[in-house]
Design a protein around this motif. Structure first.
Motif, PDB file in Angstrom:
ATOM      1  N   GLY A   2       0.816  -1.214   0.000  1.00 15.42           N
ATOM      2  CA  GLY A   2       0.000   0.000   0.000  1.00 15.42           C
ATOM      3  C   GLY A   2       0.846   1.258   0.000  1.00 15.42           C
ATOM      4  O   GLY A   2       2.039   1.222   0.286  1.00 15.42           O
ATOM      5  N   THR A   3       0.213   2.348  -0.326  1.00 11.59           N
ATOM      6  CA  THR A   3       0.934   3.624  -0.285  1.00 11.59           C
ATOM      7  C   THR A   3       0.880   4.182   1.126  1.00 11.59           C
ATOM      8  O   THR A   3      -0.119   4.047   1.821  1.00 11.59           O
ATOM      9  CB  THR A   3       0.322   4.646  -1.264  1.00 11.59           C
ATOM     10  N   LYS A   4       1.962   4.791   1.521  1.00  9.13           N
ATOM     11  CA  LYS A   4       2.043   5.389   2.845  1.00  9.13           C
ATOM     12  C   LYS A   4       1.536   6.821   2.777  1.00  9.13           C
ATOM     13  O   LYS A   4       1.712   7.505   1.782  1.00  9.13           O
ATOM     14  CB  LYS A   4       3.479   5.404   3.339  1.00  9.13           C
ATOM     15  N   THR A   5       0.915   7.255   3.849  1.00 14.79           N
ATOM     16  CA  THR A   5       0.535   8.659   3.940  1.00 14.79           C
ATOM     17  C   THR A   5       1.325   9.289   5.070  1.00 14.79           C
ATOM     18  O   THR A   5       1.592   8.660   6.095  1.00 14.79           O
ATOM     19  CB  THR A   5      -0.975   8.855   4.190  1.00 14.79           C
ATOM     20  N   ARG A   6       1.717  10.509   4.842  1.00 17.49           N
ATOM     21  CA  ARG A   6       2.449  11.287   5.832  1.00 17.49           C
ATOM     22  C   ARG A   6       1.790  12.649   5.925  1.00 17.49           C
ATOM     23  O   ARG A   6       1.117  13.083   5.002  1.00 17.49           O
ATOM     24  CB  ARG A   6       3.901  11.451   5.412  1.00 17.49           C
ATOM     25  N   LYS A   7       2.014  13.315   7.012  1.00 17.47           N
ATOM     26  CA  LYS A   7       1.479  14.666   7.172  1.00 17.47           C
ATOM     27  C   LYS A   7       2.556  15.680   6.832  1.00 17.47           C
ATOM     28  O   LYS A   7       3.731  15.465   7.113  1.00 17.47           O
ATOM     29  CB  LYS A   7       0.977  14.877   8.596  1.00 17.47           C
ATOM     30  N   ARG A   8       2.106  16.787   6.232  1.00 21.11           N
ATOM     31  CA  ARG A   8       3.000  17.868   5.852  1.00 21.11           C
ATOM     32  C   ARG A   8       2.291  19.203   6.063  1.00 21.11           C
ATOM     33  O   ARG A   8       1.072  19.289   5.941  1.00 21.11           O
ATOM     34  CB  ARG A   8       3.398  17.785   4.376  1.00 21.11           C
ATOM     35  N   CYS A  46       9.860  18.374   6.956  1.00 22.67           N
ATOM     36  CA  CYS A  46       8.593  18.507   7.669  1.00 22.67           C
ATOM     37  C   CYS A  46       7.992  17.139   7.993  1.00 22.67           C
ATOM     38  O   CYS A  46       7.905  16.266   7.128  1.00 22.67           O
ATOM     39  CB  CYS A  46       7.604  19.314   6.824  1.00 22.67           C
ATOM     40  N   VAL A  47       7.565  16.979   9.252  1.00 22.96           N
ATOM     41  CA  VAL A  47       6.911  15.737   9.675  1.00 22.96           C
ATOM     42  C   VAL A  47       5.433  15.962   9.991  1.00 22.96           C
ATOM     43  O   VAL A  47       4.754  15.047  10.446  1.00 22.96           O
ATOM     44  CB  VAL A  47       7.630  15.094  10.889  1.00 22.96           C
ATOM     45  N   VAL A  66      -0.385  13.512   2.838  1.00 25.73           N
ATOM     46  CA  VAL A  66       0.097  13.348   1.472  1.00 25.73           C
ATOM     47  C   VAL A  66       0.624  11.920   1.312  1.00 25.73           C
ATOM     48  O   VAL A  66       1.048  11.293   2.269  1.00 25.73           O
ATOM     49  CB  VAL A  66       1.216  14.362   1.126  1.00 25.73           C
ATOM     50  N   GLN A  67       0.565  11.429   0.090  1.00 26.38           N
ATOM     51  CA  GLN A  67       1.101  10.095  -0.169  1.00 26.38           C
ATOM     52  C   GLN A  67       2.584  10.209  -0.413  1.00 26.38           C
ATOM     53  O   GLN A  67       3.060  11.151  -1.030  1.00 26.38           O
ATOM     54  CB  GLN A  67       0.412   9.487  -1.384  1.00 26.38           C
TER      55      GLN A  67
END
Length: 68
Positions: A2-8, A46-47, A66-67
């Motif tokens: 799967g694709t990972k999502t992160r916050k920005r 940025c995390v 964001v992916q």
């Protein structure tokens, strides 16, 4: 896989007043004031902790997923 999502953090550059509050509060030095007129986020640093968005007096910073 799967694709990972992160916050920005994302800055509404048209509304940013370049006060520098976000720069001072960012624990990873992921934000800089560019050309003295707007904040710019280094997306590699940025995390997405949200400190800048909470500190911004103009409320022009938004935390988004964001992916990666």
């Amino acid at each position: 896989m799967g694709t990972k999502t992160r916050k920005r953090a994302f800055v509404d550059t048209a509304s940013c007043v370049a006060c520098g509050c976000c720069v001072k509060i960012c624990p990873l030095s992921a934000i800089q004031i560019r050309h003295g007129v707007r904040a710019e986020v280094d997306v590699e640093r940025c995390v997405g902790c949200g400190r800048c968005a909470r500190e911004c007096p103009a409320s022009v910073i938004e935390i988004r997923e964001v992916q990666s």
